[in-house]
Design a protein around this motif. Structure first.
Motif, PDB file in Angstrom:
ATOM      1  N   GLU A  42      32.512  41.221  19.559  1.00  0.00           N
ATOM      2  CA  GLU A  42      32.759  42.137  20.716  1.00  0.00           C
ATOM      3  C   GLU A  42      34.182  42.605  20.800  1.00  0.00           C
ATOM      4  N   LYS A  43      35.170  42.120  20.394  1.00  0.00           N
ATOM      5  CA  LYS A  43      36.476  42.146  20.310  1.00  0.00           C
ATOM      6  C   LYS A  43      36.874  43.231  19.002  1.00  0.00           C
ATOM      7  N   GLN A  44      35.857  43.626  18.310  1.00  0.00           N
ATOM      8  CA  GLN A  44      36.047  44.320  17.102  1.00  0.00           C
ATOM      9  C   GLN A  44      35.162  45.429  17.314  1.00  0.00           C
ATOM     10  N   VAL A  45      35.244  46.307  18.227  1.00  0.00           N
ATOM     11  CA  VAL A  45      34.167  47.615  18.320  1.00  0.00           C
ATOM     12  C   VAL A  45      35.065  48.597  18.134  1.00  0.00           C
ATOM     13  N   TYR A  46      34.589  49.542  17.172  1.00  0.00           N
ATOM     14  CA  TYR A  46      35.186  50.887  16.979  1.00  0.00           C
ATOM     15  C   TYR A  46      34.276  51.989  17.313  1.00  0.00           C
ATOM     16  N   VAL A  47      35.143  53.108  17.738  1.00  0.00           N
ATOM     17  CA  VAL A  47      33.894  54.081  18.367  1.00  0.00           C
ATOM     18  C   VAL A  47      34.501  55.512  18.132  1.00  0.00           C
ATOM     19  N   THR A  48      33.389  56.111  17.439  1.00  0.00           N
ATOM     20  CA  THR A  48      33.594  57.584  17.049  1.00  0.00           C
ATOM     21  C   THR A  48      32.604  58.432  17.382  1.00  0.00           C
ATOM     22  N   ALA A  54      39.404  50.415  18.434  1.00  0.00           N
ATOM     23  CA  ALA A  54      40.266  51.590  18.108  1.00  0.00           C
ATOM     24  C   ALA A  54      39.106  52.597  18.273  1.00  0.00           C
ATOM     25  N   ILE A  55      39.530  53.812  18.516  1.00  0.00           N
ATOM     26  CA  ILE A  55      38.821  55.065  18.387  1.00  0.00           C
ATOM     27  C   ILE A  55      39.048  56.047  17.510  1.00  0.00           C
ATOM     28  N   ALA A  56      38.111  56.993  17.196  1.00  0.00           N
ATOM     29  CA  ALA A  56      38.411  58.237  16.267  1.00  0.00           C
ATOM     30  C   ALA A  56      37.578  59.489  16.618  1.00  0.00           C
ATOM     31  N   PRO A  57      38.181  60.020  18.029  1.00  0.00           N
ATOM     32  CA  PRO A  57      37.364  61.092  18.625  1.00  0.00           C
ATOM     33  C   PRO A  57      37.365  62.389  17.537  1.00  0.00           C
ATOM     34  N   SER A  58      36.407  63.235  17.731  1.00  0.00           N
ATOM     35  CA  SER A  58      36.438  64.533  16.943  1.00  0.00           C
ATOM     36  C   SER A  58      35.899  65.502  17.951  1.00  0.00           C
ATOM     37  N   ALA A  59      36.651  66.624  17.824  1.00  0.00           N
ATOM     38  CA  ALA A  59      36.354  67.885  18.657  1.00  0.00           C
ATOM     39  C   ALA A  59      35.949  67.487  20.114  1.00  0.00           C
ATOM     40  N   LEU A 113      46.532  51.191  21.413  1.00  0.00           N
ATOM     41  CA  LEU A 113      45.479  51.405  20.802  1.00  0.00           C
ATOM     42  C   LEU A 113      45.312  52.153  19.635  1.00  0.00           C
ATOM     43  N   PRO A 114      44.913  51.687  18.466  1.00  0.00           N
ATOM     44  CA  PRO A 114      44.901  52.717  17.301  1.00  0.00           C
ATOM     45  C   PRO A 114      43.968  53.949  17.606  1.00  0.00           C
ATOM     46  N   VAL A 115      44.485  55.099  17.409  1.00  0.00           N
ATOM     47  CA  VAL A 115      43.702  56.232  17.780  1.00  0.00           C
ATOM     48  C   VAL A 115      43.725  57.225  16.777  1.00  0.00           C
ATOM     49  N   MET A 116      42.811  57.724  16.106  1.00  0.00           N
ATOM     50  CA  MET A 116      42.617  58.891  15.204  1.00  0.00           C
ATOM     51  C   MET A 116      41.941  60.022  15.889  1.00  0.00           C
ATOM     52  N   VAL A 117      42.689  61.158  16.330  1.00  0.00           N
ATOM     53  CA  VAL A 117      42.393  62.237  16.866  1.00  0.00           C
ATOM     54  C   VAL A 117      42.040  63.417  15.761  1.00  0.00           C
ATOM     55  N   MET A 118      40.719  63.998  15.968  1.00  0.00           N
ATOM     56  CA  MET A 118      40.398  64.966  14.837  1.00  0.00           C
ATOM     57  C   MET A 118      40.122  66.289  15.616  1.00  0.00           C
ATOM     58  N   HIS A 119      40.628  67.458  15.218  1.00  0.00           N
ATOM     59  CA  HIS A 119      40.424  68.491  15.946  1.00  0.00           C
ATOM     60  C   HIS A 119      40.563  69.877  15.124  1.00  0.00           C
ATOM     61  N   PHE A 160      39.644  52.511  10.542  1.00  0.00           N
ATOM     62  CA  PHE A 160      39.000  51.302  11.272  1.00  0.00           C
ATOM     63  C   PHE A 160      39.104  50.260  10.610  1.00  0.00           C
ATOM     64  N   VAL A 161      39.129  49.977   9.229  1.00  0.00           N
ATOM     65  CA  VAL A 161      39.325  48.723   8.553  1.00  0.00           C
ATOM     66  C   VAL A 161      40.854  48.264   8.736  1.00  0.00           C
ATOM     67  N   SER A 162      41.734  49.159   8.756  1.00  0.00           N
ATOM     68  CA  SER A 162      43.158  48.985   9.119  1.00  0.00           C
ATOM     69  C   SER A 162      43.448  48.467  10.245  1.00  0.00           C
ATOM     70  N   ALA A 163      42.622  48.887  11.252  1.00  0.00           N
ATOM     71  CA  ALA A 163      42.757  48.430  12.658  1.00  0.00           C
ATOM     72  C   ALA A 163      42.414  47.221  12.619  1.00  0.00           C
ATOM     73  N   THR A 164      41.395  46.390  11.881  1.00  0.00           N
ATOM     74  CA  THR A 164      41.120  44.980  11.917  1.00  0.00           C
ATOM     75  C   THR A 164      42.233  44.104  11.877  1.00  0.00           C
ATOM     76  N   GLN A 165      43.175  44.649  11.167  1.00  0.00           N
ATOM     77  CA  GLN A 165      44.357  43.778  10.817  1.00  0.00           C
ATOM     78  C   GLN A 165      45.425  43.826  11.820  1.00  0.00           C
ATOM     79  N   VAL A 166      45.216  44.691  12.845  1.00  0.00           N
ATOM     80  CA  VAL A 166      46.095  44.676  14.174  1.00  0.00           C
ATOM     81  C   VAL A 166      45.679  43.645  15.274  1.00  0.00           C
ATOM     82  N   SER A 167      46.496  43.078  15.911  1.00  0.00           N
ATOM     83  CA  SER A 167      46.195  41.955  16.668  1.00  0.00           C
ATOM     84  C   SER A 167      45.297  42.762  18.064  1.00  0.00           C
ATOM     85  N   PRO A 168      44.520  41.930  18.500  1.00  0.00           N
ATOM     86  CA  PRO A 168      43.575  42.689  19.435  1.00  0.00           C
ATOM     87  C   PRO A 168      44.481  42.803  20.771  1.00  0.00           C
ATOM     88  N   ARG A 169      44.195  43.874  21.505  1.00  0.00           N
ATOM     89  CA  ARG A 169      45.089  44.404  22.670  1.00  0.00           C
ATOM     90  C   ARG A 169      45.070  43.009  23.835  1.00  0.00           C
TER      91      ARG A 169
END
Length: 298
Positions: A158-164, A188-193, A210-216, A286-295
């Motif tokens: 539950e400390k490794q939840v990735y949302v898009t 980490a999140i990767a929201p689109s539009a 927080l690792p963030v990848m914004v797509m628009h 998201f895989v790269s975010a698994t290497q970052v220490s949890p917030r």
């Protein structure tokens, strides 16, 4: 009533009985169509990375099946489908990829559109595709209960939840990360539009980096320019350098972010409703975010 009229009467009764008997079957067929896109689901063979073996579950206490599971639901009835790696090990805590649907779509369509299942399960994720509820803070909170519900049946970290998610799904993904009661959920999140502009964010308190990848899309006429506005707020929250560097595939990366978190903005040129077709990029992010220490980790 003569015999002829009596026969007609019983025939009508019989017809109504057939209709009443057929209704539950029709409902079941409709529900199955909502669950299944009609295409076969291909699951990946996960390569269990060493860091995944640091947190284990008691497999005999978990009832979740390996493979495809349909029709799970939250307390208030938001349904979601679950996909595990083909070689799912119920003793190993898996990262969770949570995918929210746009308006007019559902969990089955979203699975087909995004194409996450094979690459995500191959990368060791368990994937959950959620239906689109009416967009509101309360439904975002409800969507945020899915990881804890799943952890009762599957071995989830539950400390490794990735949302898009896309459109409304992207809005919910982003909101989950900045709303006070749910911001602790995503790694980490990767929201689109997403329909989130700077005006929606400026009075919000920043979450932890927080690792963030914004797509628009530059051609998004429903939420024009929202992606650039949103990523600017996230970059400031992540304490990044203010000017991003252009990288590949129409993406820009902010450097110098706190804790080494990645902050990306990726711009497309399709209409609002079009999924950006960056699913492999999202998985790699998201895989790269698994290497970052949890917030909040010391």
């Amino acid at each position: 009533m003569n015999m002829t009229q009596l026969k007609v009467y019983f025939l009508r009764i019989n017809s109504w009985q057939k209709v009443l008997f057929g209704l539950p079957i029709l409902v079941m067929v409709v529900m199955l169509l909502m669950d299944h896109s009609g295409d076969s689901v291909q699951l990946g063979q996960a390569v269990y990375r060493p860091e995944m073996l640091q947190r284990l579950c008691k497999a005999d206490q978990l009832s979740g099946d390996a493979g495809e599971t349909y029709g799970e639901e939250t307390e208030n009835g938001i349904k979601y489908n679950v996909r595990t790696p083909a070689n799912y090990d119920a003793s190993v805590a898996h990262p969770l990829l949570l995918v929210f649907s746009p308006a007019g779509s559902n969990r089955a369509k979203t699975e087909k559109t995004t194409g996450f299942t094979f690459p995500a399960t191959q990368a060791g994720f368990i994937v959950a595709y959620a239906d689109h509820p009416e967009l509101s803070p309360s439904t975002t909170v409800e969507l945020g209960t899915i990881p804890s519900l799943m952890a009762k049946k599957w071995c989830i970290d539950e400390k490794q939840v990735y949302v898009t998610g896309h459109s409304d799904g992207g809005t919910s993904a982003m909101a989950l990360a900045f709303m006070t009661g749910t911001r602790h959920i995503p790694r980490a999140i990767a929201p689109s539009a997403a329909g989130v502009a700077y005006d929606d964010l400026r009075d919000r308190r920043c979450p932890e980096p927080l690792p963030v990848m914004v797509m628009h899309s530059s051609k998004d006429r429903l939420f024009p320019g929202y992606g650039q506005q949103a990523v600017g707020w996230w970059a400031a929250c992540n304490k990044c350098d203010p000017i991003p560097d252009k990288i590949a595939n129409g993406c820009f990366s902010y450097s110098g972010c706190a804790g080494g978190v990645k902050t990306l903005y990726c711009e497309g040129d399709q209409i609002h409703s079009h999924w950006p077709e960056r699913s492999q990029d999202i998985i790699e992010f998201f895989v790269s975010a698994t290497q970052v220490s949890p917030r909040g980790a010391k």
